[in-house]
Write an enzyme that holds these catalytic residues in place. Sequence first.
Site, PDB file in Angstrom:
ATOM      1  N   CYS A  62       0.841  -1.211   0.000  1.00  0.00           N
ATOM      2  CA  CYS A  62       0.000   0.000   0.000  1.00  0.00           C
ATOM      3  C   CYS A  62       0.869   1.250   0.000  1.00  0.00           C
ATOM      4  CB  CYS A  62      -0.923  -0.042   1.225  1.00  0.00           C
ATOM      5  SG  CYS A  62      -1.805   1.506   1.536  1.00  0.00           S
ATOM      6  N   CYS A  65      -0.094   3.973   2.496  1.00  0.00           N
ATOM      7  CA  CYS A  65       0.306   3.595   3.859  1.00  0.00           C
ATOM      8  C   CYS A  65       1.711   4.094   4.162  1.00  0.00           C
ATOM      9  CB  CYS A  65       0.250   2.085   4.035  1.00  0.00           C
ATOM     10  SG  CYS A  65      -1.397   1.363   3.903  1.00  0.00           S
TER      11      CYS A  65
END
Length: 310
Positions: A62, A65
């Site tokens: 991700c 993230c």
Amino acid sequence: MSIVDPRNGAPLTAPQQSTPSPQEAAPGDEQLIIDVDRNNIQQVLEVSMQVPVLLDCWAPWCQPCKTLMPLLEKLTREYRGSFLLAKLNIEENQEIAAQLGVRSVPDVKLISQGGLVDHFQGALPEKEIREWLSRYFPAPEDAPASPEEQAAEALAQGDAATARTLYEQLVQQHPEHYPYQVELARALVAEGRSEEALALLDNLPPEERDAAPARGVRASVEFRKEAPSDDELAALAGRDDSEANFKRALRQVADGDYEAGLEGLLGVMRKDRGYGDDAARLTLLRVFDALGADHPLTVTYRRKLFTLLY
């Protein structure tokens, strides 16, 4: 794994009778930030009975993230023990993620007293995360200005180059947060790079491209083309006729000093209603459109214009 109270370093095993101030200690990262897995998730939930826990659910694949996590870590240190940051890798802990209802990442959950208080999803900009945290925690007294606040202050002080650099960084970090792109365009206009600003605005999604903030930047480009230059403005010094006052007001609007410009345009209307084939009134309407119908200056000066006309 043993978890300690991030406020004072004491082991967290049972409810405490008193809660020391977060400012009494400057705990290290090992006290403030931990990794969560199946071996300690229950202890983390128990810890939340004493200290709120910010649970950052993330995944190695991700990209947002990776942007969000350093920001959360920075804020956790800044809040100095008001909450604990617990990081959960959902790839390695899929069962826990399913139990927590994590459907997409990043997903940040605020847990207190063993229960979910609130959460947000996505890599929000720092300002929005600070606003979210402010619902539950008092802001640190010595909190530094966020990059967004620094950029806005630089632009307000006329340092367009610094503002542009900061907004470029924010756009790179948050490419889908379109208000940063609009503000970057505003900084580019202030630097005299209007064509770059317009190209940036043209690439926004239609709903952002046609919204009031982007229209305001476009209007500032148009007003700059129409407004007098520094030399022309200097030549108007001492003049108090309609032409001079209109051009001064136009320059103020072009420079972003909207209130002074609107007041100047109203002044032209009061003294010379028909100047330039109603140029002052028509320019007022253009400024209203650029600012947006709900902008406080639009509301105030639309009312003043109505009073003047009727």
